[in-house]
Design an enzyme around this catalytic site. Structure first.
Site, PDB file in Angstrom:
ATOM      1  N   HIS A 129       0.784  -1.084  -0.001  1.00 42.54           N
ATOM      2  CA  HIS A 129       0.160  -0.027   0.042  1.00 42.54           C
ATOM      3  C   HIS A 129       0.992   1.229  -0.068  1.00 42.54           C
ATOM      4  O   HIS A 129       2.168   1.377   0.173  1.00 42.54           O
ATOM      5  CB  HIS A 129      -0.911   0.071   1.055  1.00 42.54           C
ATOM      6  CG  HIS A 129      -0.241   0.023   2.425  1.00 42.54           C
ATOM      7  ND1 HIS A 129       0.332  -0.977   3.166  1.00 42.54           N
ATOM      8  CD2 HIS A 129       0.101   1.388   3.217  1.00 42.54           C
ATOM      9  CE1 HIS A 129       0.932  -0.412   4.267  1.00 42.54           C
ATOM     10  NE2 HIS A 129       0.787   0.866   4.462  1.00 42.54           N
ATOM     11  N   HIS A 247       5.327   6.364  -0.683  1.00 45.59           N
ATOM     12  CA  HIS A 247       6.432   5.079  -0.819  1.00 45.59           C
ATOM     13  C   HIS A 247       5.627   3.912  -0.546  1.00 45.59           C
ATOM     14  O   HIS A 247       4.242   4.005  -0.026  1.00 45.59           O
ATOM     15  CB  HIS A 247       7.358   5.239   0.062  1.00 45.59           C
ATOM     16  CG  HIS A 247       7.231   5.086   1.587  1.00 45.59           C
ATOM     17  ND1 HIS A 247       7.012   6.265   2.286  1.00 45.59           N
ATOM     18  CD2 HIS A 247       6.605   4.106   2.357  1.00 45.59           C
ATOM     19  CE1 HIS A 247       6.539   6.114   3.616  1.00 45.59           C
ATOM     20  NE2 HIS A 247       6.485   4.874   3.545  1.00 45.59           N
TER      21      HIS A 247
END
Length: 300
Positions: A129, A247
């Site tokens: 995620h 990220h």
């Protein structure tokens, strides 16, 4: 519903049972080498089984590889997280697994152990995620109003589906400095979808007195240096650019890598990783064990 595993002795009949049927020889099949004719599982299926089984009502780090609970379990409090979810394909998982092995090979032998986020302890594939919020806590009476507020903001924003590419390796810590995550930094997508979603998330969270993700303090925003982090939007407005913060976490450890190790990891070759394009078509809101999927608008 949890699956119950029976031992072989429990699944077979007793040796002295009368009229015990004769076992037929097991037939082998080459179906495993053929492509499945079954349709893929709907995306919502994964949300039903996204939470792991609670094995203890206390914070016991020994059950979680040494991890400590950041948000204590309190009756009436609901851990909440907003994020974009990515289920890598088998080919992508293989590439990411090789990348984790390469990172581990760059760590000096001083006890640093990487824990992969690609698979569970039982070997099941896990989703990755991009976070759009910190792990925050809502009270019971706030759950539905918050979800409705965020859904309304998403609908009004008219944000479309977008692709994200990955650019570099890095290591970041959580806010408590108790874990370090080995991550792939995301490129800023077209139409600035990540920054726009982050803005919606932070705005809604602030209405419920929850801390923002990545947002600069007010005194820092007012400084001249902060102008370097602002980007212009199509509507003529500007907002802070946190593209360097987004990220995807691949692995974690309980120890901080040295500056030398960070440099070695940053120099790992990423040509195949740069070719990946991750399509995001919805935003996930997890409140407790309940996950809501809010779709982005299809098309441009």
């Amino acid at each position: 519903m949890a699956l119950v595993q029976y031992s072989e002795s429990e699944s077979e009949s007793e040796p002295d049972s009368p009229q015990r049927p004769t076992k037929r020889p097991r037939q082998t099949s080459n179906l495993g080498n053929q492509p499945s004719s079954l349709p893929p599982l709907p995306a919502a299926f994964h949300d039903l089984y996204a939470s792991s089984t609670r094995v203890s009502v206390r914070d016991d780090p020994s059950l979680h590889g040494g991890r400590k609970r950041v948000i204590p379990h309190v009756e009436g409090n609901w851990p909440t997280h907003i994020y974009l979810e990515w289920y890598p394909t088998k080919e992508e998982l293989s590439l990411l697994s090789q990348l984790i092995a390469q990172m581990e090979g760059q760590l000096d032998d001083h006890g640093t152990k990487l824990h992969s986020l690609l698979h569970s302890d039982l070997g099941a594939r896990l989703p990755l995620h991009i976070s759009l919020s910190r792990p925050v806590v809502l009270r019971t009476e706030q759950r539905q109003p918050f979800l409705e507020e965020f859904q309304a903001a998403m609908k009004q924003s008219n944000l479309s589906t977008f692709d994200v590419t990955l650019q570099s390796l890095d290591c970041v810590s959580n806010y408590e400095k108790t874990r370090w995550f080995y991550v792939l930094r995301a490129e800023r997508p077209e139409d600035d979808g990540l920054n726009r979603l982050l803005g919606l998330s932070n705005q809604c969270l602030s209405q419920f007195e929850q801390p923002p993700l990545y947002e600069l303090p007010q005194d820092a925003i007012a400084s001249p240096k902060a102008n370097d982090t602002r980007v212009a939007q199509a509507d003529g407005q500007t907002r802070n650019d946190y593209s360097h913060c987004f990220h995807v976490s691949l692995a974690w450890s309980l120890t901080d890598p040295s500056s030398r190790e960070r440099g070695q990891i940053a120099r790992i070759h990423l040509r195949k990783v740069h070719e990946l394009r991750i399509r995001f078509g919805c935003v996930k809101v997890k409140i407790g064990n309940h996950i809501s999927s809010i779709p982005l608008r299809s098309g441009v």
